[in-house]
Design a protein around this motif. Structure first.
Motif, short mmCIF file in Angstrom:
data_model
loop_
_atom_site.label_atom_id
_atom_site.label_comp_id
_atom_site.label_asym_id
_atom_site.label_seq_id
_atom_site.Cartn_x
_atom_site.Cartn_y
_atom_site.Cartn_z
N GLY A 43 53.20 -37.88 -45.79
CA GLY A 43 54.15 -37.79 -46.89
C GLY A 43 54.47 -36.36 -47.27
N LEU A 44 54.93 -36.20 -48.49
CA LEU A 44 55.34 -34.91 -49.03
C LEU A 44 54.33 -34.44 -50.05
N ASN A 45 54.27 -33.13 -50.27
CA ASN A 45 53.46 -32.61 -51.38
C ASN A 45 54.25 -31.56 -52.13
N ALA A 46 53.96 -31.43 -53.40
CA ALA A 46 54.60 -30.43 -54.26
C ALA A 46 53.51 -29.67 -55.00
N VAL A 47 53.61 -28.35 -55.03
CA VAL A 47 52.58 -27.52 -55.66
C VAL A 47 53.18 -26.84 -56.90
N ASP A 48 52.44 -26.97 -58.00
CA ASP A 48 52.81 -26.25 -59.23
C ASP A 48 51.73 -25.20 -59.46
N ASP A 49 52.05 -23.95 -59.12
CA ASP A 49 51.07 -22.85 -59.23
C ASP A 49 51.62 -21.76 -60.15
N SER A 50 52.27 -22.23 -61.25
CA SER A 50 52.93 -21.27 -62.14
C SER A 50 51.96 -20.59 -63.09
N TRP A 64 57.90 -26.11 -59.34
CA TRP A 64 57.42 -26.93 -58.23
C TRP A 64 57.91 -26.37 -56.92
N ASN A 65 57.03 -26.41 -55.93
CA ASN A 65 57.36 -25.90 -54.60
C ASN A 65 57.21 -27.01 -53.58
N MET A 66 58.24 -27.27 -52.77
CA MET A 66 58.23 -28.34 -51.78
C MET A 66 58.95 -27.88 -50.52
N VAL A 67 58.70 -28.58 -49.41
CA VAL A 67 59.45 -28.38 -48.17
C VAL A 67 60.15 -29.68 -47.84
N PRO A 68 61.30 -29.66 -47.17
CA PRO A 68 62.11 -30.88 -46.96
C PRO A 68 61.69 -31.69 -45.73
N PHE A 69 60.44 -31.76 -45.44
CA PHE A 69 59.95 -32.54 -44.30
C PHE A 69 58.50 -32.97 -44.61
N PRO A 70 57.97 -33.93 -43.87
CA PRO A 70 56.59 -34.38 -44.11
C PRO A 70 55.63 -33.21 -44.06
N SER A 71 54.86 -33.06 -45.13
CA SER A 71 54.01 -31.88 -45.26
C SER A 71 52.57 -32.23 -45.65
N ARG A 72 52.26 -33.49 -45.57
CA ARG A 72 50.90 -33.91 -45.94
C ARG A 72 50.44 -35.01 -44.98
N VAL A 73 49.24 -34.92 -44.47
CA VAL A 73 48.65 -35.95 -43.62
C VAL A 73 47.22 -36.22 -44.12
N GLY A 89 45.13 -32.79 -45.11
CA GLY A 89 45.70 -31.50 -44.74
C GLY A 89 47.11 -31.38 -45.28
N THR A 90 47.45 -30.23 -45.89
CA THR A 90 48.79 -30.06 -46.46
C THR A 90 49.36 -28.69 -46.08
N TYR A 91 50.67 -28.69 -45.98
CA TYR A 91 51.42 -27.44 -45.79
C TYR A 91 52.51 -27.41 -46.85
N ASN A 92 52.77 -26.21 -47.38
CA ASN A 92 53.86 -26.06 -48.36
C ASN A 92 54.38 -24.62 -48.26
N THR A 106 59.34 -12.72 -54.86
CA THR A 106 60.58 -12.21 -54.27
C THR A 106 60.76 -12.62 -52.82
N GLU A 107 59.81 -13.45 -52.30
CA GLU A 107 59.91 -13.93 -50.92
C GLU A 107 59.20 -15.28 -50.79
N ASN A 108 59.53 -15.98 -49.73
CA ASN A 108 58.83 -17.24 -49.46
C ASN A 108 57.40 -16.95 -48.99
N ILE A 109 56.44 -17.73 -49.50
CA ILE A 109 55.03 -17.54 -49.14
C ILE A 109 54.45 -18.89 -48.70
N ASN A 110 53.84 -18.96 -47.54
CA ASN A 110 53.25 -20.21 -47.04
C ASN A 110 52.03 -20.64 -47.84
N TYR A 111 51.85 -21.96 -47.85
CA TYR A 111 50.71 -22.57 -48.55
C TYR A 111 50.02 -23.52 -47.57
#
Length: 393
Positions: A43-50, A64-73, A89-92, A106-111
């Motif tokens: 599925g998808l995951n969303a991270v709130d790290d504000s 909220w931070n999300m990616v538009p493809f399956p990011s959680r297994v 396991g998750t990627y964001n 100021t830039e995209n950062i992987n999670y």
């Protein structure tokens, strides 16, 4: 006893009606649930790290931070006890311009996140629904967020909703607390939604199914008790009937034995009297004579004593001739002989009602000496006789 049976059945019937008024009282597929299984999810995951989670928890666009493809297994094993073990396991990707740790990046950062957790199915407390499974859990993991790696303590709350025994949806939110606050690593929340698939399923009865099963068992037990009671009554009836039949048979056998004993006694008595009379011998007459001679008188004297000793004894006197002479003559002669025999007994005090007579002439010869056969005198003499037949005794 009948009243107790009636109220027992009535109680069971009412209980059945109240609990399963709308359902047929039988175990169906609806009464079974998955008790243990493996669950695989994507599925998808969303991270709130504000850093301002609870103030802006619904500020999806900026926090909220999300990616538009399956990011959680995920893969997990869930047990009958309600406990579950799961690896996730998750990627964001933190998006440029979002508020991360209280700063606009100021830039995209992987999670990246790798977590393990233990969960508990709340249906074990609130009751099974079969389609809705809320759960809570705790765990730990490793997360690389905002270019800062950290170990985390995790707490999760979520629920699954099932479309079938195998397919469903999973929604959850996980709070992640950094084990160490060094280098600015902060706490954050991770939300997830996805499709889940169950395999290695072990099913069992739901609480409703167990209630049905208990009720069915109670009804069956009551039916068996009633059947046993009826069988016992029938057994007692059969035993009573058998006892009655045996008693009647014993009575019949006793009567038959008594009757046989009586008949045997009568026959024995008759045989004894007959033997006694036969031992006296017959009365014999001279040729063409009906005179009772001296030897015959001795026989009749002894016979009169027997009649006196046995008051109930009644005799039939039969007299006979040999074959010489005409049949008419011999009929007349035998009648004279039977009368003379009877008269002598009457003269000895024998009652007339004890004696009957019958003359047979030459019709009942004791040997072959008929009109066509020559015989010496001694053989003809055998046929000139009076005999005594027992009538009553």
């Amino acid at each position: 006893m009948k009243t107790t049976k009636f109220f027992s059945f009535l109680f069971l019937f009412m209980l059945s009606s109240l609990t399963f008024a709308q359902d047929e009282l039988q175990i169906t597929a609806k009464d079974s649930i998955v008790q243990s299984s493996w669950i695989f999810g994507v599925g998808l995951n969303a991270v709130d790290d504000s850093g301002n989670v609870f103030d802006g928890i619904f500020n999806v666009g900026e926090e909220w931070n999300m990616v538009p493809f399956p990011s959680r297994v995920s893969i997990g094993r869930y047990f009958k006890s309600g406990l579950g073990l799961e690896a996730i396991g998750t990627y964001n990707q933190y998006k440029e311009g979002n508020n991360i740790d209280g700063v606009i990046i100021t830039e995209n950062i992987n999670y990246f996140g790798l977590d393990g957790r233990i969960t508990y199915d709340l249906n074990k407390i609130i009751g099974e629904t079969g389609w809705f499974d809320p759960y809570v859990g705790v765990g730990a993991g490793y997360t690389d967020a905002n270019n800062k790696g950290r170990g985390t303590y995790n707490a999760v709350v979520g629920f699954r909703t099932w479309f079938s025994d195998r397919w469903g949806l999973d929604f959850n939110s996980t709070g992640k607390w950094a084990m160490s606050q060094g280098e600015g690593a902060t706490n954050h929340i991770q939300h997830a939604a996805g499709v889940v698939y169950q395999f290695g399923i072990e099913k069992g009865l739901s609480k409703r199914g167990e209630e049905k099963l208990e009720l069915l068992a109670a009804i069956e037990k009551e039916k068996q008790r009633q059947t046993d009671s009826i069988n016992e009554v029938n057994r007692l009836k059969d035993e009573a009937l058998l006892a009655e039949r045996l008693k009647k048979q014993q009575e019949v056998d006793a009567l038959a034995a008594a009757e046989k004993s009586k008949i045997d006694a009568i026959n024995k008595r008759k045989a004894e009297i007959k033997s006694k009379i036969e031992d006296l011998g017959n009365v014999y007459f001279a040729l063409n004579s009906s005179v009772v001679n001296s030897s015959s008188k001795k026989v009749l004297d002894s016979l009169s004593q027997v009649l006196e000793e046995i008051p109930t004894l009644k005799l039939k006197i039969t007299s006979h001739t040999d074959s010489r002479g005409t049949s008419k003559y011999n009929d007349w002669l035998s009648q004279r002989r039977v009368d003379k025999t009877k008269d002598y007994l009457l003269s000895k005090g024998v009652s007339a009602d004890k004696l009957t007579t019958e003359a047979y002439g030459e019709s009942m010869l004791l040997n072959e000496c008929d009109d066509s056969t020559y015989c010496p005198e001694e053989k003809h003499a055998v046929n000139r006789r009076s005999e005594f037949v027992i009538q009553e005794f």
